[in-house]
Design an enzyme around this catalytic site. Structure first.
Site, mmCIF file in Angstrom:
data_model
loop_
_atom_site.group_PDB
_atom_site.id
_atom_site.type_symbol
_atom_site.label_atom_id
_atom_site.label_comp_id
_atom_site.label_asym_id
_atom_site.label_seq_id
_atom_site.Cartn_x
_atom_site.Cartn_y
_atom_site.Cartn_z
ATOM 1 N N ARG A 38 0.881 -1.162 0.078
ATOM 2 C CA ARG A 38 -0.210 0.179 -0.370
ATOM 3 C C ARG A 38 0.931 1.097 -0.108
ATOM 4 O O ARG A 38 2.164 1.212 0.338
ATOM 5 C CB ARG A 38 -0.856 -0.268 1.310
ATOM 6 N N LEU A 60 -4.557 0.015 -3.849
ATOM 7 C CA LEU A 60 -5.325 -1.179 -3.975
ATOM 8 C C LEU A 60 -6.930 -0.497 -4.909
ATOM 9 O O LEU A 60 -7.379 -1.480 -5.580
ATOM 10 C CB LEU A 60 -5.743 -2.357 -3.567
ATOM 11 N N ARG A 90 -14.016 -7.623 -4.757
ATOM 12 C CA ARG A 90 -14.542 -6.088 -4.241
ATOM 13 C C ARG A 90 -13.369 -5.045 -5.068
ATOM 14 O O ARG A 90 -14.319 -4.151 -5.268
ATOM 15 C CB ARG A 90 -14.382 -5.840 -2.775
ATOM 16 N N GLY A 124 -9.517 -15.503 12.286
ATOM 17 C CA GLY A 124 -8.328 -16.544 12.790
ATOM 18 C C GLY A 124 -7.764 -16.308 13.071
ATOM 19 O O GLY A 124 -6.604 -15.397 11.925
ATOM 20 N N HIS A 125 -6.280 -16.935 13.768
ATOM 21 C CA HIS A 125 -4.748 -17.367 13.385
ATOM 22 C C HIS A 125 -4.555 -18.347 13.598
ATOM 23 O O HIS A 125 -5.116 -19.463 13.792
ATOM 24 C CB HIS A 125 -4.096 -16.423 14.944
ATOM 25 N N ILE A 127 -3.004 -20.402 15.472
ATOM 26 C CA ILE A 127 -3.460 -21.162 17.112
ATOM 27 C C ILE A 127 -5.223 -22.236 16.492
ATOM 28 O O ILE A 127 -5.915 -23.143 16.723
ATOM 29 C CB ILE A 127 -3.823 -20.719 18.459
ATOM 30 N N ASN A 128 -6.105 -20.589 15.807
ATOM 31 C CA ASN A 128 -7.215 -21.700 15.514
ATOM 32 C C ASN A 128 -7.301 -23.273 14.916
ATOM 33 O O ASN A 128 -7.919 -23.416 14.604
ATOM 34 C CB ASN A 128 -8.567 -20.375 15.084
ATOM 35 N N ASP A 155 0.316 -21.228 10.096
ATOM 36 C CA ASP A 155 1.257 -20.228 9.128
ATOM 37 C C ASP A 155 2.282 -21.164 8.479
ATOM 38 O O ASP A 155 1.820 -20.931 7.135
ATOM 39 C CB ASP A 155 1.419 -19.155 9.774
#
Length: 350
Positions: A38, A60, A90, A124-125, A127-128, A155
């Site tokens: 960005r 963007l 979008r 989420g991350h 761990i989730n 990850d």
């Protein structure tokens, strides 16, 4: 030293964690990776996940920025993005649009939950994702809470590395005559895949669905870590009989009847207590002197400070320094197309 992916161009829409890791792997192996940030975002030259990239700035959300991305993608082999489902659509940069511009494009999507499914619209991350995939439940001590394995399993192992593999696989398909396609990489899927061996063990009755109850989850005394007299640790992986015998010899426990039945779980708690007692009697370096030249599968547990100094890692240049920042080197190694030396990311105007 161009690397095996020399000639491949990837457009990376800037994100965090697994997406950049996948892009880093592709860049490590010789691909030209252009990272789109960005406008106004500073360039972090010290982040290993951003090494060996060309960085450009575009908005963007603006028609001009969207047009610039489409122009970049027309000449690219692949694109990586890590937004929630629907965001790129979008922005007018979804797979239908970009594949129409470039029918051979590999459009890689990196998300935690995937592009579909009950949790797909949710945040989420790591761990989730590994909690829902079943991976987190396997890690930790019995009758205690699961242990968080950093964010390595979701990850990076189940996410970024899986996406890099998917991108290369789809790129090979294009080389063989297929058209471009979407690669939907979900960390839930990837972390579940990492547990495939345990599912095989479970099917054969070799794996219990309870932490610290199995051969590889810390239950076995010959596959665990032990504290030494100086508060450091040794790692033991002496599974096979010959390594187990060498392990007991190194501890001066050979011939002790307590250790006669290696694979009988009923004896494991007492064996583990005795082994812990022995390890606690000497410093870690003393134990390294015992085991470093013996095939017993016993090694020191090294910290981030110590790992780059280890003889083996120095022999293989496992760690390198890029622009003053110590970090892991590219892997794996190639005999004919060695990977280029990583460099800090470089800003390109326009």
């Amino acid at each position: 030293m161009a690397g095996p992916l020399h000639g491949i161009r990837i457009i990376e829409i800037a994100g965090l964690g697994p997406g950049p890791f996948a892009a880093m792997m592709l860049a490590d192996h010789g691909a030209e990776v252009i990272r789109v940030e960005r406008k106004g975002m500073p360039l972090d030259k010290g982040d290993p996940l951003l090494r060996s990239r060309i960085v450009v700035h575009h908005d963007l959300k603006s028609p001009e920025g969207q047009a610039a991305i489409r122009e970049l993608v027309r000449d690219a082999d692949g694109l990586i993005e890590g937004f929630r489902p629907g965001v790129m659509e979008r922005l007018g940069l979804g797979p239908d649009v970009l594949l129409a511009d470039n029918p051979n494009l590999i459009y890689g999507r990196m998300t935690g939950w995937g592009q579909s499914g009950f949790y797909a619209p949710r945040a989420g991350h790591d761990i989730n994702y590994i909690a829902v995939s079943g991976a987190l439940h396997m890690i930790g001590r019995k009758d205690e809470a699961p242990v968080v394995p950093l964010n390595l399993v979701g990850d990076f192992g189940g996410g970024g590395m899986m996406l890099a593999f998917g991108m290369v696989s789809a790129l090979l398909a294009v080389k063989s005559g297929a058209k471009g396609q979407l690669v939907d990489c979900a960390m839930t899927d990837g972390s579940a895949l990492l547990t495939a061996m345990m599912w095989g063990f479970r099917a054969k009755g070799f794996w219990q669905d309870e932490r610290e109850s199995n051969l590889l989850d810390g239950a076995a005394p010959f596959y665990d870590t032990y504290r030494t007299a100086d508060g450091l640790y040794m790692a033991v992986g002496a599974i096979e009989p010959q390594f187990y015998a060498a392990f007991l010899t190194g501890l001066d426990l050979a011939g002790d009847p307590l250790f006669d039945n290696q694979m009988d779980p009923s004896g494991w708690p007492a064996q583990k207590a005795r082994i812990a007692e022995v390890f606690a009697s000497r410093n870690r370096d003393d134990w390294c002197a015992v085991f470093d030249t013996v095939d017993a599968c016993v090694t020191p547990v090294l910290s981030m400070r110590d790992a780059p100094k280890a003889t083996h890692n120095q022999n293989r240049a496992t760690f390198i320094t890029v622009d003053g920042v110590e970090q892991p080197a590219p892997a794996p190694r190639y005999s004919g197309t060695p990977t280029p030396t990583p460099v800090p990311p470089a800003l390109r105007e326009g």
